[in-house]
Design an enzyme around this catalytic site. Structure first.
Site, PDB file in Angstrom:
ATOM      1  N   SER A 160       0.841  -1.199   0.000  1.00  0.00           N
ATOM      2  CA  SER A 160       0.000   0.000   0.000  1.00  0.00           C
ATOM      3  C   SER A 160       0.879   1.253   0.000  1.00  0.00           C
ATOM      4  O   SER A 160       1.656   1.440  -0.932  1.00  0.00           O
ATOM      5  CB  SER A 160      -0.969  -0.068   1.192  1.00  0.00           C
ATOM      6  OG  SER A 160      -1.994   0.879   1.063  1.00  0.00           O
ATOM      7  N   ASP A 192     -10.182  -5.570  -2.803  1.00  0.00           N
ATOM      8  CA  ASP A 192      -9.536  -4.525  -1.999  1.00  0.00           C
ATOM      9  C   ASP A 192     -10.415  -3.273  -2.044  1.00  0.00           C
ATOM     10  O   ASP A 192     -10.681  -2.731  -3.113  1.00  0.00           O
ATOM     11  CB  ASP A 192      -8.156  -4.262  -2.611  1.00  0.00           C
ATOM     12  CG  ASP A 192      -7.306  -3.318  -1.785  1.00  0.00           C
ATOM     13  OD1 ASP A 192      -7.863  -2.360  -1.192  1.00  0.00           O
ATOM     14  OD2 ASP A 192      -6.081  -3.526  -1.745  1.00  0.00           O
ATOM     15  N   HIS A 197      -7.333  -6.043   1.316  1.00  0.00           N
ATOM     16  CA  HIS A 197      -6.139  -5.213   1.520  1.00  0.00           C
ATOM     17  C   HIS A 197      -5.330  -5.640   2.749  1.00  0.00           C
ATOM     18  O   HIS A 197      -4.344  -4.995   3.091  1.00  0.00           O
ATOM     19  CB  HIS A 197      -6.594  -3.753   1.683  1.00  0.00           C
ATOM     20  CG  HIS A 197      -5.519  -2.719   1.438  1.00  0.00           C
ATOM     21  ND1 HIS A 197      -4.944  -2.525   0.203  1.00  0.00           N
ATOM     22  CD2 HIS A 197      -4.919  -1.818   2.267  1.00  0.00           C
ATOM     23  CE1 HIS A 197      -4.039  -1.560   0.284  1.00  0.00           C
ATOM     24  NE2 HIS A 197      -3.999  -1.110   1.532  1.00  0.00           N
TER      25      HIS A 197
END
Lengths: 283, 283
Positions: B148, B224, B257
């Site tokens: 991320s 996600d 995620h």
């Protein structure tokens, strides 16, 4: 049963669930990992009982079991370690080794713990019924493992139900709670002076009084701070040797009591379980 | 450098360390896993940069990297994501996506962040010197990955130092921070209106302006929640296609995620890195 979360992981689904448990009279939270499987298939179930201070979350986050469970086709169930809730009694001094997070997998008979601390009935009777009803579980193929206090739970529940479980293993288990401080505090607090009840919750005592299982697997870190006072795997080794139980006791130099230790040997335990679960229900 | 903890795990030592960092003017905590190795050997180093809200601990506990690192002989370094301390400025509203836990791997130029938020210099210059001095690290063989915001860091640092890193990969990275809300808030807050500085911290912009790397690996969960607004991997795919960079972009149905996603594909990333690290320093 309420679904708290589901996350796709390692080719399966890791879920966390909550239900109103009759055995404990409380809500109970647990986690289940289900590998991908063919429609209608039912998979063997590995029970994992956690140690002091833990919830379902410790092994779920740190146990590194999903990759192997997915490969081997194993459902992995991780219950909590005690009832919880505002009206659930705790250790009077708030100690970590009794009360909340420390149910010791017994049905308490002493007030005020008898009301909710019924982890034996919860793990042995109630949660299996829920797992059977809600998940694609083949309840004729079950095995059980645990860590520390949960190793104690796995050994005592497994030795008491040799026809139910195809494999029993433990990481750094409490093998003789009647002989060590953690166990004496817990068994005294939950069961009072009833020594016969104590002995039903002591793996070494169960074996000495006739309980049998074909073979057991135990991993134990040699640098475990609790090794000599609380765990004492030699007592289990002696009892197994006298009883003709084939104990594989692997002492691991440098390893401690943490999930850094457990996660290292988790896959090896799951493969041990899978080999024995393939045989299905035992004759 | 102070050792906060060491635990034996998966045939190596997982350590957590703290040092007074000159770049940030704060104490910084990081973790390092070192597999067992022959006396005097030096091992390749994989850098792992974490995402928003994380410290070193998230990947250290949940990343499931140690087994593969031990097999492949890789040192795994996990820094923190921002400076921390009583005098370190935070987001005015305490938001999770700016300030503490959200350093975005830039050297801030805007007050009050310029004083401590110098994560670029810390990761690129200072921490490598410490790793080289304190661990059996072969600094001619380094690679970098992240998740991320940390995927953003891995891509921008890797693309800016193609001669230092043998491999660059990311899990669900922010690929074009100048074009998405998380990035616009962070780059504006740390760098002000200096658009040239913004573009130096945007992987897609770096590639469009000439940065090159032989190949990149990205895994991205299709479920996600941040995919379409914040991550937008298609922008990286387009830029790589135009630039002749071989991007392996693997979309993973059902994955989100979380570390349940990261841990699933960690081993695959480490094998990608190991293959490229075996070649040693690049010509």
């Amino acid at each position: 049963m309420e679904t708290l979360s589901t996350n796709r992981s390692h080719g399966g689904v890791q879920g966390v669930y909550r239900h109103a448990a009759a055995a404990t009279g409380t809500d109970m939270t647990f986690s289940v990992f289900v590998p991908d499987h063919e429609e209608g298939a039912r998979l063997p179930v590995v029970w994992y009982l956690s140690g002091l201070t833990c919830t379902h979350a410790n092994v779920t986050e740190k146990g590194e079991f999903r990759r192997a469970c997915s490969e081997l086709g194993l459902i992995f169930v991780a219950p909590d370690t005690s009832p919880r809730g505002e009206d659930v009694a705790d250790d009077a001094a708030g100690a970590y080794d009794f009360g909340l997070g420390a149910g010791f997998y017994v049905d308490a008979t002493e007030a005020p713990f008898a009301r909710h601390y019924r982890m034996w009935s919860y793990i042995v009777d109630e949660l299996p019924e829920l797992i059977s009803a809600q998940f694609p579980a083949d309840m004729t193929r079950q095995s059980i493992m645990g860590h520390s206090m949960g190793g104690h739970g796995a050994l005592t529940i497994g030795l008491t139900h040799p026809d139910r479980f195809s494999a029993v293993s433990a990481f750094a288990p409490i093998v003789a709670p009647t002989q060590v401080p953690w166990g004496q505090k817990a068994l005294g607090g939950y069961l009072g002076d009833d020594r016969a009840a104590w002995l039903r919750h002591d793996a070494v005592a169960l074996i000495e009084r006739g309980a049998r299982f074909p073979d057991l697997l135990v991993d134990q870190g040699e640098d475990d701070q609790f090794l000599s006072e609380q765990l004492r795997p030699g007592l289990l080794a002696d009892a197994c040797a006298r009883a003709g139980i084939e104990l594989t006791l692997r002492l691991r130099p440098g390893y401690d009591h943490s999930y850094y230790f457990i996660s290292t040997f988790m896959e090896s335990h799951l493969r041990w379980h899978a080999r024995r679960l393939q045989t299905g229900i035992k004759p």
